[in-house]
Design a protein around this motif. Structure first.
Motif, PDB file in Angstrom:
ATOM      1  N   LEU A   1       0.998  -1.097   0.067  1.00  0.00           N
ATOM      2  CA  LEU A   1       0.083   0.157  -0.259  1.00  0.00           C
ATOM      3  C   LEU A   1       0.790   1.325   0.060  1.00  0.00           C
ATOM      4  N   GLU A   2       1.946   1.092   0.685  1.00  0.00           N
ATOM      5  CA  GLU A   2       2.960   2.530   0.798  1.00  0.00           C
ATOM      6  C   GLU A   2       3.483   2.720  -0.459  1.00  0.00           C
ATOM      7  N   CYS A   3       3.643   1.581  -1.167  1.00  0.00           N
ATOM      8  CA  CYS A   3       4.454   1.591  -2.751  1.00  0.00           C
ATOM      9  C   CYS A   3       3.372   1.857  -3.574  1.00  0.00           C
ATOM     10  N   ASP A   4       2.006   2.004  -3.108  1.00  0.00           N
ATOM     11  CA  ASP A   4       1.098   2.121  -4.251  1.00  0.00           C
ATOM     12  C   ASP A   4       0.951   0.675  -5.388  1.00  0.00           C
ATOM     13  N   TYR A   5       1.176  -0.330  -4.790  1.00  0.00           N
ATOM     14  CA  TYR A   5       1.140  -1.332  -5.531  1.00  0.00           C
ATOM     15  C   TYR A   5      -0.266  -2.026  -5.655  1.00  0.00           C
ATOM     16  N   ILE A   6      -1.081  -1.700  -4.478  1.00  0.00           N
ATOM     17  CA  ILE A   6      -2.456  -2.002  -4.347  1.00  0.00           C
ATOM     18  C   ILE A   6      -3.418  -0.858  -3.704  1.00  0.00           C
ATOM     19  N   ASN A   7      -4.562  -0.853  -3.916  1.00  0.00           N
ATOM     20  CA  ASN A   7      -5.073   0.335  -3.408  1.00  0.00           C
ATOM     21  C   ASN A   7      -5.614   0.123  -1.923  1.00  0.00           C
TER      22      ASN A   7
ATOM     23  N   PHE B   1      -8.584  -1.321  10.232  1.00  0.00           N
ATOM     24  CA  PHE B   1      -8.063  -0.701   8.913  1.00  0.00           C
ATOM     25  C   PHE B   1      -9.050  -0.215   8.206  1.00  0.00           C
ATOM     26  N   ASP B   2      -9.161   1.150   8.052  1.00  0.00           N
ATOM     27  CA  ASP B   2      -9.865   1.817   7.179  1.00  0.00           C
ATOM     28  C   ASP B   2      -9.439   2.337   5.911  1.00  0.00           C
ATOM     29  N   PRO B   3     -10.018   2.243   4.847  1.00  0.00           N
ATOM     30  CA  PRO B   3      -9.367   2.711   3.846  1.00  0.00           C
ATOM     31  C   PRO B   3      -9.400   4.432   3.547  1.00  0.00           C
ATOM     32  N   THR B   4     -10.589   4.900   4.147  1.00  0.00           N
ATOM     33  CA  THR B   4     -10.624   6.274   4.315  1.00  0.00           C
ATOM     34  C   THR B   4      -9.614   7.058   5.005  1.00  0.00           C
ATOM     35  N   GLU B   5      -9.047   6.350   6.149  1.00  0.00           N
ATOM     36  CA  GLU B   5      -8.443   7.063   7.264  1.00  0.00           C
ATOM     37  C   GLU B   5      -6.892   6.483   7.305  1.00  0.00           C
ATOM     38  N   ILE B   6      -6.610   5.506   6.599  1.00  0.00           N
ATOM     39  CA  ILE B   6      -5.185   4.996   6.575  1.00  0.00           C
ATOM     40  C   ILE B   6      -3.988   5.895   6.033  1.00  0.00           C
ATOM     41  N   HIS B   7      -4.278   6.555   4.982  1.00  0.00           N
ATOM     42  CA  HIS B   7      -3.561   7.666   4.880  1.00  0.00           C
ATOM     43  C   HIS B   7      -3.317   8.700   5.151  1.00  0.00           C
ATOM     44  N   ASN B   8      -4.424   8.862   6.212  1.00  0.00           N
ATOM     45  CA  ASN B   8      -4.675  10.277   7.204  1.00  0.00           C
ATOM     46  C   ASN B   8      -3.719  10.091   8.420  1.00  0.00           C
ATOM     47  N   ARG B   9      -3.229  11.274   8.693  1.00  0.00           N
ATOM     48  CA  ARG B   9      -2.790  11.336  10.154  1.00  0.00           C
ATOM     49  C   ARG B   9      -1.687  10.552  10.476  1.00  0.00           C
ATOM     50  N   GLY B  10      -0.865   9.804   9.388  1.00  0.00           N
ATOM     51  CA  GLY B  10       0.090   9.071   9.540  1.00  0.00           C
ATOM     52  C   GLY B  10      -0.305   7.506   9.980  1.00  0.00           C
TER      53      GLY B  10
END
Length: 116
Positions: free
Chosen positions: A7-13, A73-82
């Protein structure tokens, strides 16, 4: 760890990453709680006290999921707030903990099975 790094490398959404990870949250909580209770029943105090904080953390994390979220693990929040970095850090700590427990259990098994 691999799924989070993908996910960090954008291989999956984010949605597929979170659905893969959330599938294992409940079995992890149940398994760790069972192991902790078994250590208490068998009077292995050191291992019980070592497992208790991790089991408590897993249960707390599962119970405190906000309503409306997909899971821990929530997809809307996983990129927010680190959150991705904190999930990666938590996964690395759990990996170290499980490796430590594996070798402790293995040592205990071998020491009990060895003839005296």
């Amino acid at each position: 760890i691999i799924t989070l790094s993908d996910l960090e490398c954008d291989y999956i959404n984010a949605r597929s990453c979170c659905s893969k990870l959330n599938k294992w949250v409940v079995p992890e909580v149940i398994g760790h709680a069972v192991v902790t209770v078994l250590m208490l029943i068998s009077l292995h105090w050191f291992i019980f006290l070592l497992n208790l904080p991790v089991a408590t953390w897993n249960i707390y994390r599962y119970i405190m999921v906000p309503s409306g979220n997909m899971g821990v693990f929530d997809p809307t929040e996983i990129h927010n707030r680190g959150q991705l970095k904190s999930h990666m850090k938590e996964a690395m700590i759990k990996l170290g903990f499980h490796l430590l427990c594996f070798f402790m259990y293995l040592y205990r098994l071998v020491s009990k099975a060895a003839p005296k």
